[in-house]
Write an enzyme that holds these catalytic residues in place. Structure first.
Site, PDB file in Angstrom:
ATOM      1  N   CYS A 210      50.514 -14.368 -45.585  1.00 26.66           N
ATOM      2  CA  CYS A 210      50.424 -13.677 -46.871  1.00 26.66           C
ATOM      3  C   CYS A 210      49.754 -12.308 -46.766  1.00 26.66           C
ATOM      4  O   CYS A 210      49.803 -11.524 -47.714  1.00 26.66           O
ATOM      5  CB  CYS A 210      49.665 -14.542 -47.878  1.00 26.66           C
ATOM      6  SG  CYS A 210      50.125 -16.282 -47.812  1.00 26.66           S
ATOM      7  N   HIS A 345      43.913 -11.424 -54.382  1.00 22.36           N
ATOM      8  CA  HIS A 345      44.949 -12.289 -53.819  1.00 22.36           C
ATOM      9  C   HIS A 345      45.392 -13.278 -54.896  1.00 22.36           C
ATOM     10  O   HIS A 345      46.586 -13.445 -55.123  1.00 22.36           O
ATOM     11  CB  HIS A 345      44.417 -12.998 -52.583  1.00 22.36           C
ATOM     12  CG  HIS A 345      45.460 -13.691 -51.788  1.00 22.36           C
ATOM     13  ND1 HIS A 345      46.585 -13.048 -51.319  1.00 22.36           N
ATOM     14  CD2 HIS A 345      45.567 -14.982 -51.375  1.00 22.36           C
ATOM     15  CE1 HIS A 345      47.338 -13.900 -50.648  1.00 22.36           C
ATOM     16  NE2 HIS A 345      46.743 -15.084 -50.666  1.00 22.36           N
ATOM     17  N   HIS A 389      53.896 -16.109 -56.003  1.00 24.25           N
ATOM     18  CA  HIS A 389      53.339 -15.695 -54.719  1.00 24.25           C
ATOM     19  C   HIS A 389      54.488 -15.314 -53.793  1.00 24.25           C
ATOM     20  O   HIS A 389      55.252 -16.172 -53.350  1.00 24.25           O
ATOM     21  CB  HIS A 389      52.536 -16.850 -54.135  1.00 24.25           C
ATOM     22  CG  HIS A 389      51.743 -16.489 -52.917  1.00 24.25           C
ATOM     23  ND1 HIS A 389      51.891 -15.301 -52.240  1.00 24.25           N
ATOM     24  CD2 HIS A 389      50.772 -17.176 -52.236  1.00 24.25           C
ATOM     25  CE1 HIS A 389      51.066 -15.261 -51.225  1.00 24.25           C
ATOM     26  NE2 HIS A 389      50.374 -16.392 -51.187  1.00 24.25           N
TER      27      HIS A 389
END
Length: 995
Positions: A210, A345, A389
């Site tokens: 990520c 995040h 995400h």
């Protein structure tokens, strides 16, 4: 060079759920739009969803962020074979498209790139099981597994029955395309961008889960600071919603059971998977300022770290995250106390959010827990609340959001955080629930962006407001957002059908043009002009369509260099027009009418409205006859529109079926006869059995020897020096392709089976010969060329009839025709339609002074494309232009009452991408052990025909004559329908194999 030199963000582009571009992405963010939806049926099958049972094969969640409705790719723009699009990894193609848009946003390659050797591409992406790989796996592994299982559960099954099942399974997946396999190599995502955009600096991908996008940005910053690169494209791409990917997150229990992603909310119960691509263009700030570029924001510092040893790879660690922030802010030399926005995040997982809030409080300090919503607190947000995400692209999404927040001076909202976590109250930050002005008190605005990857890879970027930035207002941003939303929903938008402005400047010298261009201070007045209604005069000319400040800057550089410029950035400049009767060239103008191509989607609705005629019934792909009829209709209509603008050719010609359009436009045959021909032949469904076309990535010089030794195969089209097409019996053609691939020549099967321009058509010509014999021919109204003989049509009426039959059976010699047109003085070429002809001409006449322009486009409104034709021809000195019809200032003869120009073009463009790979379903298509199979239904994948009777519309022997009676020659190695735009087949593969 300073080790901490600031880096400017000078361009950006994005494709995320509900956002086909960066402007829409920002509008959605400002408006707080939720782009989360249920999984489209084309991604994975509904039976995988079971809210009561979770495991490797059943998912309790089916919501996420998807781009299926906006994921398109234009292979023509990048010179990529359309067949490669169907089989390539979508990440590669979308990354290329978005990267090209980012470069265009930064000013375009011509403006941005001084030395391509010093421009790099670094992209974050994962090595996940993506759609293209899944389809290959289905063909290779799953088909074999099905057969093995059949043998095990049915021990007595005959091997031919097993093979029938294997073949039926593979047929559902479509034909094999070995030449497209390069599109499945994951690390080529960055390499394809560099290849197609001709960027020769470092090009590679980064997989840091990520954190990949921000790690790519960190690498890019270091490339720029070291001086090894002058410009770097950085970002990330992720388009993976395969069931294996969902299975992992289901088994981890990471997905939200409620189907809502709630970063930093007390009810947060997991993440939702999203997808997208984001790319930024980076340059040293000093270079950007020197070049006068727009700077969105400045990267002041970056930091990367790893969590080190811990009890679990999946457990986030505050110490590792803290180290990334410390390194980034130390790199920036800025005080973190001045931060106004932190794009976190923020995945919506309780453990992840809790750890991140602890990191934030430890680094930025604690706040007043008694007033957690105080406007004095900096904003904390997560774009994942709106799009999900996006994994390796998550950092790019957050970075672009923060960059645009700085650029506009607006604190953007985060949604779904109705009850902020208690841990948030002890930090300095607050959740912004609606867009608000970013008050900075006179100090430069600062922002930070987090991206924390699985396995403990952490990255942080420090951003600073660009020097001299002027913040926008929230009200204006929301107005823009609402306007775009209305446009996307199909609601009327004021100004949607306003024509693109055309700027025309003429003078006695280049210095005259430079004086008229003035300086950037004069841009506002220049951008407000539209000069089509009153064409200026002078030997030195500059034309620009859709003028922008960036294009005006390019124009000043072009004019100062004094060299011709033809078409790039919609700009034309010349000091000695190719088509000026008083100039040194005195070139002639040719209209070229295109033939059938794999795709046909011109935007001509507004042209039809201007002329007062019905919108043509267009078949974009599929049945050749329907498409051919649409191509001829559009060609005739565009010819009429060009005439209304005072544009008439000196010469006309065509490619394949385009030659029919040319003869109709030249009034060689009555149009009523054409309509009768189509109606009587029913060619909309015509196919020849056991016939195959294939496009080769080489010219006829290599193609002819390759087919000479294989009976039943001929070269049917000699398109240009880098493309030929062959046609013949299916097995024979495939044997030729196998030999060529051994020689590393790209060869691609085409979807057409008409047999045109080859002897394969001869047995089916009876009815056509009858019709041709009865056609009344007239002397052409304009010089008309045939690509069968590479010369003008003969004067003799019977010779014209014979040539009409030869045209069907002999090769299209387009390359030779173009060479002969050049020798006959043609210097301007207008493709009257969409397709490959301009590319073929440019490839054939490479290095010579010519003008090529298309009269229709799949990318923009028809009238705007016609404005480009007028601008280009005017710049080259073509006399007699009268483009007032494009400004509403002149009527068109025959326009029906109430019709008007300016209808909004269809949205979208390019080829829709297949982002999913659902289960292969045979249903009752095939049964084993000799069970009867059901009859084929419409839409089934049919096996190849071998010896099947021809379609009754073209039954052999239906007419009184055979082709040989007409004196038609069949050259064995003779060089049909263009297949690949640009005249070059698969340059990216050829270049790769050459290494």
């Amino acid at each position: 060079m300073s080790a901490a030199e600031p880096i400017a963000v000078v361009g950006l582009a994005a494709l995320f759920p509900a956002a086909p571009d960066a402007a829409t992405f920002w509008d959605n963010i400002v408006a707080g739009r939720d782009a989360i939806t249920e999984v489209p049926a084309e991604r994975w099958d509904p039976e995988y969803y079971d809210p009561k049972h979770a495991g490797a094969e059943r998912f309790y969640c089916r919501r996420g962020g998807f781009v299926d409705d906006i994921a398109t790719f234009d292979p023509a723009r990048f010179g990529i074979m359309p067949v490669a699009v169907d089989h390539a990894d979508p990440d590669q193609l979308l990354a290329l498209s978005v990267a090209a848009a980012a470069v265009e946003d930064a000013g375009g390659t011509d403006d941005l790139v001084d030395d391509p050797r010093r421009v790099g591409v670094i992209l974050g992406r994962g090595g996940y099981y993506n759609a293209g790989i899944v389809r290959l796996d289905q063909r290779v592994r799953v088909a074999e597994q099905v057969c093995t299982t059949l043998r095990e559960v049915l021990p007595g099954i005959a091997e031919e029955e097993v093979e029938r099942v294997r073949e039926a399974f593979r047929q559902q997946l479509g034909p094999e395309h070995p030449e497209a396999m390069i599109g499945l190599v994951p690390n080529l995502t960055a390499s394809r961008v560099a290849n197609r955009l001709d960027l020769q600096g470092p090009a590679y991908t980064v997989d840091a889960a990520c954190a990949s996008s921000l790690v790519a940005v960190d690498h890019a910053v270091r490339e720029l600071r070291s001086g090894r690169c002058d410009v770097v494209l950085a970002g990330g791409s992720h388009h993976c919603h395969d069931v294996t990917f969902w299975s992992v997150f289901t088994q981890l229990g990471a997905l939200s059971p409620t189907g809502v992603i709630r970063p930093f909310d007390r009810k947060a119960d997991g993440l939702l998977i999203g997808e997208g691509t984001g790319v930024v263009v980076l340059q040293r700030l000093s270079d950007a300022v020197r070049a006068g570029r727009r700077v969105y924001a400045v990267i002041a510092g970056t930091g990367v770290s790893s969590d080190g040893r811990d009890t679990s790879l999946m457990r986030p660690k505050m110490a590792g995250q803290l180290l990334a922030l410390q390194r980034a802010w130390a790199d920036s030399g800025l005080d973190p106390a001045g931060v106004g926005l932190l794009e976190a995040h923020g995945t919506g997982t309780p453990a992840g959010d809790r750890t991140e809030l602890e990191t934030i409080a430890a680094f930025f300090g604690a706040g007043d827990a008694a007033d957690p919503a105080s406007p004095a607190r900096p904003g904390l947000g997560s774009v994942k609340s709106m799009i999900g995400h996006t994994m390796p692209a998550a950092g790019a999404a957050g970075l672009i959001k923060a960059v645009l927040a700085l650029h506009h001076g607006i604190l953007p909202p985060t949604i779904n955080c109705e009850e902020p976590s208690r841990a948030l109250a002890v930090s300095r930050f607050r959740i912004v629930d609606r867009a608000e002005p970013w008050e900075a008190g006179g100090a430069p605005r600062l922002a930070g962006v987090n991206a924390f990857g699985f396995g403990g890879t952490n990255a942080h970027v420090v951003l600073q407001e660009a020097p001299g930035a002027t913040p926008a207002t929230v009200a204006a941003a929301l107005r823009r957002s609402s306007k775009r939303a209305a446009a996307a929903a199909g609601a009327p938008v004021r100004g949607a059908d306003a024509a693109e402005r055309v700027l025309l400047l003429a003078g006695a010298s280049a210095e005259d043009i430079l004086a008229q261009l003035g300086t950037p201070a004069d841009d506002e007045a220049l951008l407000a002009r539209d000069d089509l209604a009153d064409l200026p005069d002078g030997p030195v000319r500059l034309a620009m369509v859709g003028a922008t400040a960036k294009r005006l800057a390019v124009a000043r550089r072009v004019v100062s260099q004094g060299r011709p410029w033809r078409g790039r950035s919609d700009l034309w400049f010349t000091t000695d027009g190719l088509l000026d009767p008083q100039g040194s060239h005195r070139g002639r103008l040719a209209f070229l009418f295109p033939g059938v191509e794999p795709e046909f989607a011109p935007h001509v609705e507004d042209v039809a409205a201007m002329l007062g005629v019905p919108v043509p019934d267009i078949e974009p792909v599929g049945l050749v006859g329907f498409q051919a009829q649409g191509i001829v209709t559009v060609g005739r209509m565009l010819n009429r529109a060009l005439a209304a603008c005072g544009i008439a050719p000196d010469v006309i010609g065509g490619h394949s079926v385009g030659e029919l359009t040319a003869t109709l436009v030249a009034k060689m045959a009555p149009e009523a006869t054409y309509d009768e021909l189509f109606a009587s032949l029913d060619i909309a469904r015509m196919e020849l059995p056991d016939t195959l076309f294939a496009a080769l990535g080489c010219g006829v010089d290599e193609a002819a020897p390759a087919v000479a030794e294989v009976p039943g195969v001929v070269v049917s089209h000699d398109n240009c020096p880098h493309q030929a097409i062959i046609c013949g019996e299916e097995a024979a053609v495939r044997s030729v392709l196998a030999r060529l691939r051994e020689r590393r020549i790209m060869a691609v099967e085409l979807p057409f089976r008409s047999g045109f321009h080859s002897p394969m058509l001869e047995p089916y010509l009876g009815r056509i010969i009858d019709l041709v014999d009865g056609l009344p021919y007239s002397t052409p109204a304009v010089e008309t060329w045939s690509a069968t003989i590479c010369a003008p049509y003969p004067d003799d009426e019977q010779a014209v009839r014979v040539l009409g039959i030869r045209h069907l059976l002999e090769p299209v010699r387009f390359r030779e025709t173009v060479e002969n047109l050049w020798a006959a003085g043609v210097r301007g070429f207008v493709q009257v339609g969409t397709g490959s002809l301009s590319g073929f001409v440019e490839d054939t006449l490479h290095g010579r002074d010519i003008l090529c322009v298309d009269a229709a486009s799949a990318k923009r409104r028809g009238l705007d494309q016609l404005r480009r034709v007028v601008a280009a021809l005017w710049a080259e000195g073509r006399p007699g232009l009268d483009p007032r019809v494009l400004t509403g200032g002149a009527p068109v003869v025959g326009r029906t009452a109430g019709s008007r120009p300016g209808l909004a073009a269809r949205s979208g463009g390019g080829r829709p991408l297949r982002l999913g790979a659902p289960l292969v379903r045979l249903g009752d298509t095939i049964r084993v052990a000799g069970a009867a199979r059901r009859p084929a239904r419409t839409g089934d994948v049919a096996p190849a025909s071998h010896g099947a009777p021809p379609h009754p519309a073209v039954a052999p022997g239906a007419g009184r004559a055979r082709a040989s009676d007409a004196g038609v020659a069949h050259p064995a190695g003779a060089p049909a329908t263009p297949a690949v735009v640009g005249g070059r087949v698969g340059e990216e593969l050829q270049a790769f194999l050459a290494e």
